[in-house]
Design an enzyme around this catalytic site. Structure first.
Site, mmCIF file in Angstrom:
data_model
loop_
_atom_site.group_PDB
_atom_site.id
_atom_site.type_symbol
_atom_site.label_atom_id
_atom_site.label_comp_id
_atom_site.label_asym_id
_atom_site.label_seq_id
_atom_site.Cartn_x
_atom_site.Cartn_y
_atom_site.Cartn_z
ATOM 1 N N ILE A 21 0.834 -1.208 0.000
ATOM 2 C CA ILE A 21 0.000 0.000 0.000
ATOM 3 C C ILE A 21 0.864 1.252 0.000
ATOM 4 C CG2 ILE A 21 -1.722 1.319 1.302
ATOM 5 C CD1 ILE A 21 -2.745 -1.387 2.384
ATOM 6 N N HIS B 9 8.486 -14.160 -30.369
ATOM 7 C CA HIS B 9 9.513 -13.117 -30.470
ATOM 8 C C HIS B 9 9.031 -12.023 -31.419
ATOM 9 C CE1 HIS B 9 13.405 -11.159 -30.736
ATOM 10 N NE2 HIS B 9 13.219 -11.126 -32.052
#
Length: 471
Positions: free
Chosen positions: A191, A450
């Protein structure tokens, strides 16, 4: 008195998923939820949808665009002048996202014929629940099975009052209408880092005080050290080993006194965020009345079947502690529903992914190299940096790395760790691999597209056998 086969208390990710799955399996189901929005209207979805996962990611996404336009666009040949940031509009967008998804949960429960009660729940007996409805008379429900999924709330620090004006909790930090000049944050966990990233990108000077000596100790040390460097370069001033001793609030500033390596320090900020974790929310449930046991930290005690100390009363999600993650709670909700229907129920807690949504993102699943060594498990590791990926260069996003941890002899994957763009998505390949008990060699033999970021996982698997090609 209304009769149900299953009563679920809480409509967060654990509760509403459990309620829906129970209904799908043929149970008559009620779901009780006390959450209301800023307008005082019922808002299903719990902490995650209302003041947690969803609104924080909406702000992180918006501010990521700000960072790109101000810091990276020029390198792409995009000339930006006169950039203005309208935080109130940004907040309205965040609120609309929240509203859309909370309404979606309500629609899903209705579609699956779950009876929803907006109000507080309180145990009257082992199978009886009092509902204090938000908009209507109180009711009493009886259920054959009762599931507690009441979630969590922000933890606090002794003698520090959160007023969500000068001193904020995570909810207050999500709702600021302007960037504080100087923002202090206590806690360098998920957080604290995410809220720090949001307001740093919007122009605040952000100082984070963390009591622990090690940054993100749950993450692999190779990843956490690199993340610390990158976040520091972005402007987050993260100070480790800081013990907060007191907070004084005035009309224009907050003064935080703390010790750093034994030396007394003073930090003055415009606003202060308390981000020291979360605790179980069992408010008003009156667990003691029926003998439901909790541990010293207030989390409900359960066995391996999510059953509490009371027969036919179960607990799931944040309220039981452990990994306080929305997806973990949802899986527990699914598994418990299927268990109640006498189906096979299983969760592999070793294969639950964790994510910190900074940029680059930090994600991991399974064991770290340090945990393996501590537990005496011989292991090998393979690493591969994003800067060696063609796709990362094309994206102008080359910070971070992949790391795979596998068992020395069997080559079985024990953990995977990613610091980099879209780590939250990339980690799923490792989750599938661990659930399927695959080896690093299996990933190394799989064809990856790729150019793509996922090639980094492929190369890390190759590196575990010292045969990486591109680094």
């Amino acid at each position: 008195m209304q009769q149900y086969e299953v009563i679920v208390i809480g409509a967060g990710p654990a509760g509403y998923v459990c309620a829906i799955r129970c209904a799908q399996l043929g149970f008559k189901v009620a779901c009780i939820d006390k959450w209301v929005n800023a307008r005082g209207k019922p808002a299903l979805g719990g902490t995650c949808l209302n003041v947690g996962c969803i609104p924080s990611k909406a702000l992180l996404d918006s501010t990521h665009h700000v960072h790109f336009l101000s810091e990276q666009a020029g390198r792409h040949g995009l000339k930006i002048s006169g950039l203005e940031v309208d935080i109130p509009t940004m907040q309205k967008r965040k609120d609309k996202v929240v509203q859309t998804l909370t309404r979606g949960v309500a629609s899903l429960l209705k579609k699956n014929k779950v009876d929803v009660y907006a109000g507080t729940a309180r145990f009257l007996g082992e199978q009886r629940i009092h509902v204090g409805q938000l908009d209507g008379p109180s009711e009493e429900l009886q259920g054959e099975h009762i599931v507690i999924a009441s979630g969590s709330k922000p933890s606090t620090l002794p003698d520090i009052e959160v007023d969500n004006d000068r001193v904020l909790d995570s909810t207050g930090a999500l709702n600021l209408q302007e960037a504080p000049e100087r923002l202090g944050i206590i806690g360098a966990g998920v957080i604290g880092l995410e809220m720090g990233s949001v307001w740093n990108r919007l122009g605040s000077e952000v100082i984070i005080l963390e009591a622990l000596a090690e940054f993100l100790p749950a993450a692999d040390r190779t990843v956490s050290k690199e993340a610390f460097k990158i976040l520091g370069k972005q402007g987050l001033d993260i100070r480790m080993n800081c013990l907060v001793q007191g907070v004084q609030v005035t009309s224009d500033k907050v003064a935080v006194s703390y010790s750093l390596n034994g030396a007394e320090q003073l930090l003055e900020v415009s606003k202060l965020v308390i981000a020291v974790g979360r605790m179980a929310d069992t408010t008003d449930l009156d667990l003691e009345a029926v003998g439901i046991k909790t541990n010293q930290k207030g989390f409900i005690e359960i066995d391996a079947r999510w059953q509490t100390s009371v027969e036919n009363v179960y607990a799931i999600g944040d309220v039981v502690g452990g990994a306080m993650l929305a997806h973990k709670g949802s899986e527990e909700g699914m598994a418990l529903a299927e268990q109640l229907a006498s189906q096979h129920a299983h969760i592999n807690y070793e294969a639950i992914p964790w994510v910190v949504y900074t940029w680059p993102e930090i994600a991991w699943v399974g064991r770290t190299e340090q945990q393996c060594k501590s537990d005496g498990i011989p292991c090998r590791t393979g690493e591969f940096p994003f800067r060696a990926l063609g796709r990362a260069h094309a994206m102008d996003d080359t910070g971070g790395l992949f790391k795979i941890v596998c068992e020395q002899d069997s080559d079985r994957i024990l953990g995977a760790h990613i610091l980099g763009p879209s780590a939250s998505e990339l980690i799923c390949e490792a989750v599938v691999a661990m659930e399927s008990e695959l080896c690093a060699e299996d990933l190394a033999r799989m064809v990856h597209a790729h150019p793509s970021l996922s090639e980094g996982m492929h190369e890390a698997a190759l590196a575990a056998d010292q045969r990486a090609i591109h680094f």
